[in-house]
Write a protein that holds these residues in place. Structure first.
Motif, mmCIF file in Angstrom:
data_model
loop_
_atom_site.group_PDB
_atom_site.id
_atom_site.type_symbol
_atom_site.label_atom_id
_atom_site.label_comp_id
_atom_site.label_asym_id
_atom_site.label_seq_id
_atom_site.Cartn_x
_atom_site.Cartn_y
_atom_site.Cartn_z
ATOM 1 N N GLN A 62 0.819 -1.210 0.000
ATOM 2 C CA GLN A 62 0.000 0.000 0.000
ATOM 3 C C GLN A 62 0.858 1.267 0.000
ATOM 4 O O GLN A 62 0.475 2.288 -0.570
ATOM 5 N N ILE A 296 -4.263 3.248 8.163
ATOM 6 C CA ILE A 296 -5.304 3.258 7.146
ATOM 7 C C ILE A 296 -5.216 2.016 6.255
ATOM 8 O O ILE A 296 -6.227 1.450 5.838
ATOM 9 N N SER A 297 -4.001 1.580 5.942
ATOM 10 C CA SER A 297 -3.829 0.371 5.127
ATOM 11 C C SER A 297 -4.419 -0.841 5.830
ATOM 12 O O SER A 297 -5.063 -1.700 5.201
ATOM 13 N N SER A 300 -8.174 -0.421 5.519
ATOM 14 C CA SER A 300 -8.645 -0.700 4.155
ATOM 15 C C SER A 300 -8.664 -2.198 3.877
ATOM 16 O O SER A 300 -9.572 -2.714 3.218
ATOM 17 N N TYR A 301 -7.638 -2.897 4.365
ATOM 18 C CA TYR A 301 -7.582 -4.352 4.215
ATOM 19 C C TYR A 301 -8.769 -4.996 4.911
ATOM 20 O O TYR A 301 -9.429 -5.903 4.371
ATOM 21 N N ALA A 303 -11.670 -3.536 5.561
ATOM 22 C CA ALA A 303 -12.887 -3.186 4.838
ATOM 23 C C ALA A 303 -13.096 -4.082 3.624
ATOM 24 O O ALA A 303 -14.224 -4.528 3.346
ATOM 25 N N ALA A 304 -12.002 -4.368 2.892
ATOM 26 C CA ALA A 304 -12.115 -5.254 1.735
ATOM 27 C C ALA A 304 -12.453 -6.674 2.162
ATOM 28 O O ALA A 304 -13.274 -7.353 1.526
ATOM 29 N N PRO A 352 -11.588 5.008 0.957
ATOM 30 C CA PRO A 352 -11.588 3.605 0.507
ATOM 31 C C PRO A 352 -12.927 2.896 0.680
ATOM 32 O O PRO A 352 -13.190 1.901 -0.003
ATOM 33 N N ILE A 353 -13.780 3.397 1.560
ATOM 34 C CA ILE A 353 -15.081 2.761 1.783
ATOM 35 C C ILE A 353 -16.141 3.316 0.847
ATOM 36 O O ILE A 353 -16.925 2.561 0.250
#
Length: 438
Positions: A62, A296-297, A300-301, A303-304, A352-353
């Motif tokens: 990322q 944040i990375s 984001s991981y 969230a995915a 990212p969301i």
């Protein structure tokens, strides 16, 4: 039915996690710790601890983005220019152009912010620099402290919109959007905002009989232009090289650093101690920024993995929300985030969301990036914790709540410009389309 229940459960997870982060930040926790703790706790509570084994590799991938290289260089260039006498040279040149008009120093304030945006790209830096230099001058010439502070805060919002802008670089790298296209898309909205503020300043100058006119002692145009010329050519070189494909944003940032050093030395105001102080400040800012990026990375991981964007997209579809309505929802979300959070942290947390859903709905990613960055920057001028308001109240020694009251008309005007950009994507997309960047 089972799919609907799963979707609702995921929406509830998003709300709880984001609510935890916001409450933690408001209570005084560092944003990186709040986001990181929320993500790790969610991994544990959702029985997904096994996926954390690949987290180090995920973090590296990322952060291993070439566009991120431009950010520290632009930050360093902006700081060097601030210390090297740029603000004074730009103020003198702006004053020579528009200082003779009624309410001339208000126009100077706005025009200086436009010039300053091409180097600093930071609303807070702009507000601090002009608050120190131009607000006392406006007070000496007969302007009220209320108006001088209000126009300074409002014009500083131009900084992150007109490129080169660190927030546009950050968004482009984070969401895999062309930084050059974002740079081009920010030019017209930034100039539009400046024009709106100049119209407002002219109205207030007429209504309140502000100082100005032919009898004012002003710098001569040619000498002030020659002094400001090195600072004025720098944005032209950066933008021209980036938009016409001669340089990548990172290469343009490197050119900006070298040019900033030479310009500061030429002005005679940049010494070894200033260079060391700039390097130190840039290192501190980058350390804080990349810690946030690591958190944040992780988020984001998560969230995915938990399929949160898909759940939000499903819920939006169930509500029958169209692209424009969704853009308005994003506007509200990012405006609120900008009121209480660091600009880059808010973009990194929410983009990212919510951005993948918007792109799936057919919203242009470049237009979306400009709307989000403009929106969250306006939040810096919004109570209760707008960053520009806080720094300006400190610099000019003004009551914070009084400053909020006097900046409100300008804030409403900037929100009007935001609505115009939201509903008219051609305003931001005309230049990148013309240059073939989309």
């Amino acid at each position: 039915m089972k799919t609907g229940e799963t979707q609702k459960r995921r929406i509830m997870q998003v709300a709880i996690v984001l609510g935890f982060v916001v409450l933690a930040v408001l209570s005084g926790a560092a944003i990186a710790y709040a986001i990181g703790a929320a993500a790790v706790l969610t991994f544990i509570l959702s029985d997904n601890v096994r996926y954390m084994a690949v987290l180090p590799q995920r973090l590296f991938s990322q952060l291993d983005v070439f566009a991120f290289l431009a950010m520290p260089l632009f930050i360093l260039a902006g700081d060097l220019m601030n210390r090297g006498g740029l603000a004074r040279a730009l103020i003198d040149f702006s004053m020579s152009l528009v200082g003779r008009l009624k309410g001339g120093l208000g126009h100077v304030n706005i025009l200086t912010s436009v010039f300053f945006a091409g180097v600093s790209g930071s609303a807070v830096s702009d507000a601090a620099a002009l608050g120190n230099s131009l607000v006392p001058e406006m007070r000496r010439r007969g302007y009220s402290l209320d108006y001088a502070a209000a126009i300074t805060g409002a014009s500083s919002i131009i900084g992150p919109i007109i490129p080169p802008s660190s927030i546009l670089i950050f968004y482009g790298a984070l969401m895999d959007t062309s930084v050059a296209a974002l740079f081009a898309a920010g030019v017209v909205p930034g100039l539009l905002l400046a024009a709106v503020l100049m119209v407002m300043n002219a109205f207030y100058a007429w209504r309140d009989d502000h100082p100005g006119g032919k009898d004012m002692e002003l710098p001569r145009i040619l000498p002030s232009f020659l002094k400001a010329l090195p600072a004025l050519t720098l944005p032209v070189i950066i933008l021209g090289g980036t938009l016409f494909g001669l340089m990548t944003p990172a290469e343009a940032a490197a050119v900006a650093v070298v040019a900033s050093l030479l310009i500061g030395i030429a002005y005679g105001l940049l010494g070894p101690a200033d260079i060391v102080a700039s390097l130190h400040r840039t290192g501190v800012l980058l350390g804080a920024l990349f810690i946030i990026l690591c958190a944040i990375s992780t988020f984001s991981y998560l969230a995915a993995l938990m399929q949160w964007p898909q759940a939000i997209a499903g819920q939006i579809d169930d509500w029958g929300v169209g692209p424009l309505q969704y853009l308005m929802m994003i506007n509200v979300l990012f405006l609120l985030a900008g009121m209480v959070m660091d600009v880059k942290a808010a973009v990194a947390l929410f983009a990212p969301i919510f951005v993948p859903v918007a792109i799936a709905m057919g919203i242009d990613p470049v237009h979306l990036g400009i709307v989000i960055c403009f929106n969250i920057t306006v939040g810096l001028l919004s109570p209760p914790l707008g960053g520009v308001l806080l720094i300006l109240a400190t610099v000019v020694r003004m009551d914070y709540w009084r400053l909020i009251r006097v900046t409100l008309p300008f804030l409403l005007a900037e929100m009007g410009v935001l609505m115009l950009l939201t509903f008219n994507p051609e305003i931001s997309l005309w230049l990148p389309t013309t240059l073939g960047l989309r």
